[in-house]
Design a protein around this motif. Structure first.
Motif, PDB file in Angstrom:
ATOM      1  N   ILE A 150      56.874  63.200  24.370  1.00 26.30           N
ATOM      2  CA  ILE A 150      55.594  62.518  24.598  1.00 26.30           C
ATOM      3  C   ILE A 150      54.506  63.062  23.676  1.00 26.30           C
ATOM      4  O   ILE A 150      53.637  62.324  23.222  1.00 26.30           O
ATOM      5  N   LEU A 151      54.572  64.355  23.366  1.00 24.16           N
ATOM      6  CA  LEU A 151      53.608  64.925  22.417  1.00 24.16           C
ATOM      7  C   LEU A 151      53.838  64.370  21.016  1.00 24.16           C
ATOM      8  O   LEU A 151      52.874  64.093  20.293  1.00 24.16           O
ATOM      9  N   ALA A 152      55.077  64.197  20.620  1.00 22.25           N
ATOM     10  CA  ALA A 152      55.365  63.606  19.309  1.00 22.25           C
ATOM     11  C   ALA A 152      54.837  62.178  19.247  1.00 22.25           C
ATOM     12  O   ALA A 152      54.222  61.773  18.245  1.00 22.25           O
ATOM     13  N   GLU A 153      55.038  61.405  20.303  1.00 19.33           N
ATOM     14  CA  GLU A 153      54.531  60.025  20.352  1.00 19.33           C
ATOM     15  C   GLU A 153      53.003  60.003  20.263  1.00 19.33           C
ATOM     16  O   GLU A 153      52.420  59.206  19.521  1.00 19.33           O
ATOM     17  N   ALA A 154      52.350  60.875  21.029  1.00 12.34           N
ATOM     18  CA  ALA A 154      50.885  60.921  21.025  1.00 12.34           C
ATOM     19  C   ALA A 154      50.350  61.359  19.667  1.00 12.34           C
ATOM     20  O   ALA A 154      49.344  60.834  19.184  1.00 12.34           O
ATOM     21  N   GLU A 155      51.012  62.309  19.027  1.00 13.47           N
ATOM     22  CA  GLU A 155      50.583  62.759  17.690  1.00 13.47           C
ATOM     23  C   GLU A 155      50.698  61.632  16.668  1.00 13.47           C
ATOM     24  O   GLU A 155      49.846  61.499  15.786  1.00 13.47           O
ATOM     25  N   ALA A 156      51.744  60.816  16.771  1.00 13.70           N
ATOM     26  CA  ALA A 156      51.887  59.680  15.852  1.00 13.70           C
ATOM     27  C   ALA A 156      50.758  58.675  16.058  1.00 13.70           C
ATOM     28  O   ALA A 156      50.181  58.159  15.092  1.00 13.70           O
ATOM     29  N   LEU A 157      50.415  58.401  17.313  1.00 14.16           N
ATOM     30  CA  LEU A 157      49.290  57.507  17.611  1.00 14.16           C
ATOM     31  C   LEU A 157      47.985  58.078  17.062  1.00 14.16           C
ATOM     32  O   LEU A 157      47.183  57.358  16.457  1.00 14.16           O
ATOM     33  N   LYS A 158      47.785  59.373  17.272  1.00  9.20           N
ATOM     34  CA  LYS A 158      46.557  60.027  16.788  1.00  9.20           C
ATOM     35  C   LYS A 158      46.445  59.924  15.275  1.00  9.20           C
ATOM     36  O   LYS A 158      45.390  59.557  14.746  1.00  9.20           O
ATOM     37  N   TRP A 159      47.529  60.231  14.571  1.00  8.58           N
ATOM     38  CA  TRP A 159      47.516  60.195  13.112  1.00  8.58           C
ATOM     39  C   TRP A 159      47.193  58.788  12.609  1.00  8.58           C
ATOM     40  O   TRP A 159      46.362  58.609  11.712  1.00  8.58           O
ATOM     41  N   SER A 160      47.814  57.776  13.184  1.00  7.10           N
ATOM     42  CA  SER A 160      47.557  56.407  12.713  1.00  7.10           C
ATOM     43  C   SER A 160      46.130  55.972  13.016  1.00  7.10           C
ATOM     44  O   SER A 160      45.482  55.350  12.174  1.00  7.10           O
ATOM     45  N   ALA A 161      45.626  56.311  14.200  1.00  8.55           N
ATOM     46  CA  ALA A 161      44.251  55.929  14.556  1.00  8.55           C
ATOM     47  C   ALA A 161      43.233  56.637  13.661  1.00  8.55           C
ATOM     48  O   ALA A 161      42.270  56.013  13.188  1.00  8.55           O
ATOM     49  N   GLU A 162      43.448  57.914  13.409  1.00 11.97           N
ATOM     50  CA  GLU A 162      42.537  58.645  12.515  1.00 11.97           C
ATOM     51  C   GLU A 162      42.575  58.070  11.096  1.00 11.97           C
ATOM     52  O   GLU A 162      41.537  57.939  10.448  1.00 11.97           O
ATOM     53  N   THR A 163      43.756  57.728  10.632  1.00 12.81           N
ATOM     54  CA  THR A 163      43.895  57.185   9.277  1.00 12.81           C
ATOM     55  C   THR A 163      43.196  55.836   9.144  1.00 12.81           C
ATOM     56  O   THR A 163      42.437  55.614   8.199  1.00 12.81           O
TER      57      THR A 163
END
Length: 119
Positions: free
Chosen positions: A60-73
């Motif tokens: 779940i942390l890996a999934e959340a980190e991917a969402l965070k990275w895409s939203a920040e980008t």
């Protein structure tokens, strides 16, 4: 015979982008993977990212980190009409406020919400 099909990708509306994200995690590996792809209404790839990171503590942390990275980008690129999709329902519910945020995800969810508020 029964078969289960994954839902087909749906195009975003005109003048919108759709960002699909995913995190990869394995308990016996040293790294986790993060990835995202952003496409336009025609399905053409506009941006994409993939990277290995030091092993996330959980899937779940890996999934959340991917969402965070895409939203920040997408925020840093100045996009305003972006739909984000994830195959991980729990962080999506936390971001939308329909599920309590787990303490371990609190800082990640806050960053995602901040990025989304700017889009």
């Amino acid at each position: 015979m029964n078969s289960t099909r994954a839902p087909r990708w749906a195009h975003p509306p005109t003048d919108w982008l759709k960002c699909n994200t995913d995190g990869a995690w394995h308990k016996e590996r040293d790294n986790s993977g993060l990835g995202w792809i952003c496409r336009d209404e025609k399905g053409s790839m506009i941006w994409a990212g993939a990277r290995a990171v030091t092993k996330a503590a959980s899937p779940i942390l890996a999934e959340a980190e991917a969402l965070k990275w895409s939203a920040e980008t997408m925020t840093s690129f100045g996009y305003r009409n972006v739909i984000f999709e994830s195959d991980s329902l729990t962080p999506v519910k936390m971001i939308n406020g329909s599920e309590a945020v787990w303490p371990v995800l609190q800082s990640i969810i806050e960053v995602i919400r901040l990025s989304l508020s700017q889009i």
